[in-house]
Design a protein around this motif. Structure first.
Motif, mmCIF file in Angstrom:
data_model
loop_
_atom_site.group_PDB
_atom_site.id
_atom_site.type_symbol
_atom_site.label_atom_id
_atom_site.label_comp_id
_atom_site.label_asym_id
_atom_site.label_seq_id
_atom_site.Cartn_x
_atom_site.Cartn_y
_atom_site.Cartn_z
ATOM 1 N N VAL A 53 0.842 -1.206 0.000
ATOM 2 C CA VAL A 53 0.000 0.000 0.000
ATOM 3 C C VAL A 53 0.875 1.254 0.000
ATOM 4 N N GLY A 54 2.010 1.165 0.702
ATOM 5 C CA GLY A 54 2.930 2.309 0.754
ATOM 6 C C GLY A 54 3.451 2.661 -0.625
ATOM 7 N N SER A 55 3.910 1.644 -1.369
ATOM 8 C CA SER A 55 4.471 1.903 -2.703
ATOM 9 C C SER A 55 3.407 2.455 -3.644
ATOM 10 N N ILE A 56 2.228 1.847 -3.606
ATOM 11 C CA ILE A 56 1.179 2.296 -4.530
ATOM 12 C C ILE A 56 0.744 3.720 -4.167
ATOM 13 N N GLY A 57 0.512 3.955 -2.866
ATOM 14 C CA GLY A 57 0.101 5.288 -2.413
ATOM 15 C C GLY A 57 1.155 6.322 -2.749
ATOM 16 N N TYR A 58 2.409 5.964 -2.526
ATOM 17 C CA TYR A 58 3.521 6.878 -2.820
ATOM 18 C C TYR A 58 3.549 7.199 -4.319
ATOM 19 N N GLY A 59 3.420 6.155 -5.116
ATOM 20 C CA GLY A 59 3.451 6.332 -6.576
ATOM 21 C C GLY A 59 2.340 7.245 -7.049
ATOM 22 N N ILE A 60 1.131 7.001 -6.549
ATOM 23 C CA ILE A 60 -0.010 7.830 -6.978
ATOM 24 C C ILE A 60 0.212 9.283 -6.532
ATOM 25 N N GLY A 61 0.615 9.447 -5.268
ATOM 26 C CA GLY A 61 0.791 10.792 -4.710
ATOM 27 C C GLY A 61 1.863 11.576 -5.437
ATOM 28 N N VAL A 62 2.997 10.938 -5.646
ATOM 29 C CA VAL A 62 4.110 11.620 -6.313
ATOM 30 C C VAL A 62 3.755 11.883 -7.785
ATOM 31 N N GLY A 63 3.076 10.921 -8.388
ATOM 32 C CA GLY A 63 2.629 11.099 -9.777
ATOM 33 C C GLY A 63 1.687 12.285 -9.892
ATOM 34 N N ALA A 64 0.736 12.355 -8.949
ATOM 35 C CA ALA A 64 -0.220 13.465 -8.970
ATOM 36 C C ALA A 64 0.496 14.790 -8.741
ATOM 37 N N ALA A 65 1.468 14.785 -7.833
ATOM 38 C CA ALA A 65 2.209 16.024 -7.552
ATOM 39 C C ALA A 65 3.004 16.462 -8.788
ATOM 40 N N THR A 66 3.577 15.483 -9.491
ATOM 41 C CA THR A 66 4.336 15.808 -10.703
ATOM 42 C C THR A 66 3.409 16.379 -11.780
ATOM 43 N N ALA A 67 2.242 15.745 -11.917
ATOM 44 C CA ALA A 67 1.269 16.234 -12.898
ATOM 45 C C ALA A 67 0.831 17.647 -12.532
ATOM 46 N N PHE A 68 0.640 17.871 -11.241
ATOM 47 C CA PHE A 68 0.270 19.201 -10.756
ATOM 48 C C PHE A 68 1.364 20.209 -11.116
ATOM 49 N N GLY A 69 2.599 19.780 -10.927
ATOM 50 C CA GLY A 69 3.739 20.639 -11.250
ATOM 51 C C GLY A 69 3.760 21.017 -12.727
#
Lengths: 251, 386
Positions: free
Chosen positions: B320-336
């Motif tokens: 769950v940590g890896s998936i959550g991290y991936g989604i969160g960081v991906g979303a932050a990058t897209a936001f950027g």
């Protein structure tokens, strides 16, 4: 739902030489402490033999479940010793006990205790997976065992998609799949209607019982007493009488 | 048993998604807030980065950061030039002045005055025109964001988009006419004011009359010269402050970290993300374990060792940590990516990904520890309790 005619379980049909499977000597067990202490078992002596279906009967709270928990090595007694196929639980470390249990004991529970997110075959494969058998082999063997208990067409069903009787059959298959030498069942029929309960007992007697395996069933369902080879009647943490047949008990 | 652990986890869709979303939210919030913080901090020294040609910045000893201008007398330039090891030294003016736009409005702008002869310190990227155009009469170069934003002209047609300032347009800086000779691209400034480049002499004409107008002296060290040693020498000889480029950036960041509320504000947002993530993911993961306690008990009764159960829970937490991290960081990058050309400061160096990974790992460890403690202490005999 059909059970195969030829018994496919690897049992020795010879039942004349009955060995001691479990030998409990002077078992005591108390819960709580101080003034709130409850003595669940008060000096239990009992022998369970291979090739026999032994029933522990008695009123609720008489210590039946505590006794099979100790026999199966999932609960430590306060005093006395329980020897399972010549090995004393007392002399084993927790890890040895866990491993011995994984190899030698099969469990059937009143509420089935199947993992709801695993299919029937996967649930049955669990004891093999615990023994580090690879998943493909384990699930294949589980499938064969399920066929033998009449559930060959429900291998991929989730527990929620099965009836109570079918779930208990899955649980029985799970208890048998790794070929243990002791099977303990806690009220295996109490969550089932009479007819289903009767069939489950037939299955247990047919599939689980053999010369080198012992079967211990805790129950207070008098409708299934007839399946027993021996009945140990308990009350207030003691074995009050052991009957060598259901008829003896009725008399 | 890894297979059983994964199926137990993903089979309970609601809880699984709850944990993953909690971690994704925490991961997103932590990454995004840290990236904005980093972006803002980067903007504070953007001008130093843009003026990369200078090895050493010489200034009044009381200067605390790049925008804290304490002007010096022009003679400090000559004193600096006299120090051993200096290849060249040029003056630089930096100040906030008011520009009057064509429509009569006033806008504060950052005026940068470059050495008339060499134009050292000119904009890093010229979009239209060239730096040499500054030699023309009244010439200024305007940054593209300012030209299209705060300095833009209203459309003659009401309701239409504003018209960006273009070459040939004029504005008034402190009652002096300035003519746009080029459009450049510079690092965004912390104050978000338009940046106007011109020559040093013209900038000092724009600026209000003062005895001291020299903001900085930009120094290049002779080849093979130790830059730090040269900075120390300049300091010793002139009595001024002399910093290498990196030292000046550090000085600027330290000032903002120490004297502004920015770190505490962003720190609170990051902490909030961490706490919310821990609360949601930790609580949901623990409740998932509690709901499965009977099944863990069953596995224990059937011969699963504590070590294996521990491995199962760690695997679930890792997953769950890896998936959550991936989604969160991906979303932050897209936001950027989304806010790339806006006023929002956003900078996502790899170090931030590591910080977020550590934070998410801590949340997972916390969530897993609660569950592990419960499962390790579990009596397998509970399986017989209905």
């Amino acid at each position: 739902m059909t059970i195969q005619k030829d018994n496919p379980f690897p049992c020795d049909e010879e039942t004349s030489t009955k060995a001691v499977a479990v030998h409990c000597k002077g078992i005591t067990k108390a819960y709580g402490s101080g003034s709130e202490v409850v003595n669940a078992l008060n000096g239990i002596n009992l022998e369970v033999r291979t090739g026999e279906l032994t029933m522990l009967v008695g009123p609720s709270g008489c210590g039946k479940t505590t006794l099979i928990s100790i026999m199966a090595g999932i609960l430590d007694q306060d005093e006395g010793d329980c020897v399972l196929f010549g090995k004393s639980f007392k002399s084993m470390s927790d890890l040895e006990k866990t491993r011995y249990r994984g190899a030698q004991v099969g469990f059937v529970f009143q509420s089935f205790n199947l993992i709801p997110t695993l299919t029937a075959a996967e649930n049955v494969a669990v004891p093999l997976l615990i023994r580090k058998i690879d998943r493909k082999t384990a699930v294949e063997k589980a499938g064969e065992t399920l066929k033998n208990v009449g559930l060959g067409d429900r291998l991929n069903a989730l527990p929620a998609q099965l009836s109570g009787g079918q779930q208990q059959r899955v649980a029985i298959a799970r208890a048998l799949v790794h070929d243990p030498r002791l099977i303990v069942c806690d009220e295996p029929t109490s969550a089932l209607d009479h007819e289903t309960g009767f069939r489950i007992m037939e299955l247990l007697q047919y599939a689980a019982l053999c010369a080198d395996r012992a079967l211990v069933i805790v129950t207070h369902d008098p409708r299934i007493f007839d399946f027993a080879d021996r009945i140990a009647k308990m009350d207030d943490g003691r074995i009050v009488e052991v009957f060598d047949s259901p008829e003896d008990m009725k008399e | 048993m890894r297979f059983v652990a994964i199926k137990m986890l993903v089979g309970d869709r609601a809880k699984y998604l709850g944990i993953v979303m909690g971690l994704a939210f925490a991961s997103f919030l932590i990454t995004e807030q840290l990236a904005i913080f980093t972006g803002l901090m980067t903007r504070t020294f953007g001008f130093i980065t843009d003026t990369a040609i200078a090895d050493i910045w010489v200034m009044d000893p009381k200067v605390q950061f790049v925008d804290d201008i304490k002007p010096m007398q022009d003679m400090q330039l000559y004193r600096t030039r006299g120090v051993d090891g200096v290849e060249w030294a040029v003056p630089l003016y930096k100040g906030l002045l008011k520009a009057k736009l064509e429509n009569g409005n006033y806008q504060t702008v950052i005026v940068i005055g470059l050495d008339d002869a060499t134009l050292i310190g000119s904009p890093p990227v010229m979009l239209k025109g060239q730096a040499a155009d500054l030699r023309r009469s009244e010439a200024v170069i305007v940054d593209t964001v300012g030209a299209a934003g705060k300095l833009s002209k209203p459309s003659p047609v009401p309701g239409q988009k504003r018209i960006p300032l273009a070459i040939g347009d004029t504005l008034e800086i402190n009652d002096n006419r300035a003519s746009v000779a080029g459009i450049c691209k510079v690092s965004r400034t912390f104050q978000s004011q338009p940046v106007i480049y011109t020559t040093y002499s013209r900038a000092t004409t724009f600026a209000p009359k003062e005895r001291k107008l020299l903001s900085f002296v930009l120094v290049k060290a002779k080849p093979g010269e130790d830059v730090k040693a040269l900075a120390s020498r300049i300091k010793a000889v002139t009595g001024l402050a002399a910093y290498t480029r990196d030292e000046f950036k550090e000085l600027t960041i330290r000032y903002y970290m120490k004297y502004t509320g920015i770190p505490i504000n962003f720190g609170m947002a990051v902490l909030l993300g961490f706490i919310v993530g821990t609360a949601i993911a930790g609580q949901t993961f623990y409740s998932f374990t509690l709901e499965n306690l009977r099944h863990f008990g069953t596995l224990k009764a059937m011969g699963t060792t504590n070590k294996t159960l521990l491995g199962m829970i760690v695997l679930q937490a890792l997953m769950v940590g890896s998936i959550g991290y991936g989604i969160g960081v991906g979303a932050a990058t897209a936001f950027g990516k989304l806010v790339k050309d806006t006023e929002l400061a956003f900078r996502l160096p790899w170090q931030l990904l590591v910080i977020t990974a550590v934070a998410i790992s801590l949340i997972c460890v916390f969530a897993a520890l609660l569950s592990i403690r419960k499962v390790m202490k579990l009596e397998p005999a509970i399986v017989f309790k209905t």
